[in-house]
Design an enzyme around this catalytic site. Structure first.
Site, short mmCIF file in Angstrom:
data_model
loop_
_atom_site.label_atom_id
_atom_site.label_comp_id
_atom_site.label_asym_id
_atom_site.label_seq_id
_atom_site.Cartn_x
_atom_site.Cartn_y
_atom_site.Cartn_z
N ASP A 88 2.98 -4.73 8.03
CA ASP A 88 1.78 -3.91 7.89
C ASP A 88 0.59 -4.87 8.00
O ASP A 88 0.27 -5.59 7.06
CB ASP A 88 1.81 -3.20 6.52
CG ASP A 88 0.50 -2.50 6.20
OD1 ASP A 88 -0.46 -2.60 6.99
OD2 ASP A 88 0.43 -1.84 5.14
N CYS A 129 -4.84 2.57 -3.64
CA CYS A 129 -3.57 3.07 -3.07
C CYS A 129 -2.42 2.09 -3.30
O CYS A 129 -1.54 1.94 -2.45
CB CYS A 129 -3.70 3.37 -1.57
SG CYS A 129 -4.75 4.75 -1.24
N HIS A 142 0.87 -1.17 0.00
CA HIS A 142 0.00 0.00 0.00
C HIS A 142 0.91 1.23 0.00
O HIS A 142 2.02 1.16 0.54
CB HIS A 142 -0.85 -0.05 1.27
CG HIS A 142 -1.92 1.00 1.37
ND1 HIS A 142 -1.66 2.29 1.74
CD2 HIS A 142 -3.26 0.94 1.14
CE1 HIS A 142 -2.79 2.98 1.75
NE2 HIS A 142 -3.77 2.18 1.38
N LYS A 169 -10.38 -0.46 10.51
CA LYS A 169 -10.52 -1.64 9.66
C LYS A 169 -10.83 -2.89 10.49
O LYS A 169 -10.96 -3.98 9.96
CB LYS A 169 -9.25 -1.86 8.84
CG LYS A 169 -9.03 -0.76 7.79
CD LYS A 169 -7.83 -1.07 6.94
CE LYS A 169 -7.31 0.13 6.18
NZ LYS A 169 -8.12 0.48 5.00
N GLN A 220 -4.53 -5.36 6.87
CA GLN A 220 -5.56 -6.24 6.28
C GLN A 220 -5.46 -7.67 6.80
O GLN A 220 -6.01 -8.59 6.18
CB GLN A 220 -5.43 -6.25 4.75
CG GLN A 220 -5.60 -4.90 4.09
CD GLN A 220 -7.02 -4.35 4.17
OE1 GLN A 220 -7.97 -5.06 4.54
NE2 GLN A 220 -7.19 -3.09 3.83
#
Ligand code: PMP
Length: 405
Positions: A199, A363, A122, A225, A202
């Protein structure tokens, strides 16, 4: 028992109609909806307990501080971190990733050094590293991926040199849905004595995370999220790194003592939490994580896995629709294209049917460049989605795909 119809009742937004149709919310990778418990936590904070944390001796300030620090412990246990003081509240994963890029490079990155990220990051885990590498005259290197959206681990191994100082990589791609083999990648980085950040924007909402088992050095995610409000996020870092690194911002709360000439910084985690933090958001994040723990992250994982397999199978059967990203292990998101149609048109027509998906570059412009497409349409799942919603979506998408031929 994971009963999705009962669970849906916890999310008031899901029962409304959008464009005269029942809302089908498949935009969970962008942000998730909030259960009533989280909404109540925010309202209650502002109606009953609101007061700035850490600085007051009065009752409300103490309650507010206790809620904030309890949330820190909830996050600690949710990702199985060894210590609560390694949990730093930020405004979101973007801030967490920038924080590490900024302070790690300030402390350790020298001219000619190298940082490794993947080609499927991202922008939030790419641009911060471009900025600091440019500033420190360091090189940014990229782990390539293949047409299925799978990272090339042999190429990753070959990127390491004695100049490699840091690796930062996405756990689950928000565009391709690929679940990267981060345990292997962490072990490879550590084999070269290089720290690695994950990261988790997600991943943390889709399956259980254990940072001790993973043994990464930093792990970052956003509250919004994972069914919590916007404006709150988490950075977990190993104590040994957080102790070594300089502060990110100066201000209140991050200090022990200040004279006009010099400041002694506060202990962890406060050293990294300058100014009034989003303490209401942190509390609501804690409530969201407890809500998920009560449902069971394993249950959520298997429910969403079923949705992923079901949707993949159904989408693959629709003429003129092509899935982008076919990794053997995927979570959360499915990107697709429709022959002859711009993704924005697909999104707009689906919206008229009450279906919310996201379209565009997500993104991740380098991913679009790799596939040579201007953008994709993306459906993404949350714990409250159902097979019925997928059936409705597939029916509508089949008609739309036909229309464009
Ligand atoms: N990383 C990934 C993988 C993401 O999916 C996102 C959000 N789409 C981000 C980082 C940035 O998240 P936020 O805007 O919440 O900071």
């Amino acid at each position: 028992m994971f009963d999705v119809e009962t669970i849906r009742k916890d999310f008031p937004i899901l029962s409304q109609k959008v464009n005269n149709h029942n809302l089908v919310y498949f935009d969970n990778a962008a942000t998730t909806q909030k259960p009533q418990a989280v909404i109540d936590a925010i309202v209650e904070s502002y109606t009953k307990t609101n007061s700035n944390i850490h600085r007051g001796i009065h009752t409300l300030s103490q309650i507010s501080t206790n809620l904030y620090e309890a949330a820190r412990k909830t996050v600690q246990s949710f990702i199985h971190a060894p210590h609560d003081y390694e949990i730093i509240f930020t405004k979101g994963v973007t801030e967490s990733l920038n924080l590490v890029a900024q302070i790690f490079s300030e402390a350790f990155l020298e001219e000619g050094d190298e940082v490794i990220v993947s080609a499927m990051e991202h922008h939030s885990n790419l641009v911060p590293w471009q900025i600091v590498c440019e500033r420190h005259k360091a090189h940014l290197k990229f782990i390539p991926f293949n047409h299925d959206g799978v990272l090339d681990i042999e190429a990753y191994k070959n990127l390491f040199t004695e100049k490699t100082k840091f690796v930062s990589v996405v756990h689950v791609s928000n565009t391709l849905g690929t679940v990267n083999p981060i345990k292997t990648m962490i072990d490879i980085a550590h084999g070269h004595n290089v720290p690695i950040m994950i990261d988790g924007a997600q991943s943390v909402q889709h399956f259980p995370i254990d940072v001790q088992e993973l043994d990464c050095d930093f792990f970052a995610f956003s509250g919004h999220k994972i069914y919590a409000p916007t404006g709150i996020g988490v950075l977990w870092g190993k104590e040994k790194w957080l102790e070594k690194l300089p502060p990110y911002q100066g201000g209140g709360d991050m200090i022990k003592t200040v004279t006009l000439e010099k400041t002694i910084y506060n202990d962890l985690p406060f050293k990294f939490e300058a100014g009034t933090t989003n303490y209401v958001g942190a509390h609501a994040l804690g409530v969201a994580l407890n809500y998920l723990t009560n449902l069971g992250m394993e249950n959520i994982h298997s429910h969403e896995k079923d949705l992923m397999l079901y949707a993949t199978e159904k989408l693959s059967q629709i003429p003129y629709v092509t899935i982008i990203g076919n990794a053997p292990e995927k979570a959360g998101a499915i990107s697709f294209e429709v022959d002859g149609a711009h993704s924005a048109d697909i999104g707009m027509i689906l919206d008229k049917q009450g279906i919310a998906i996201r379209t565009g570059t997500h993104c991740t412009e380098p991913i679009m460049q790799y596939y040579g497409v201007p953008g994709t349409a993306r459906m993404s799942f949350g714990l409250y989605n159902t097979r019925d919603e997928i059936d409705y979506f597939v029916k509508m998408l089949s008609k739309i795909a036909m229309m464009f031929q």
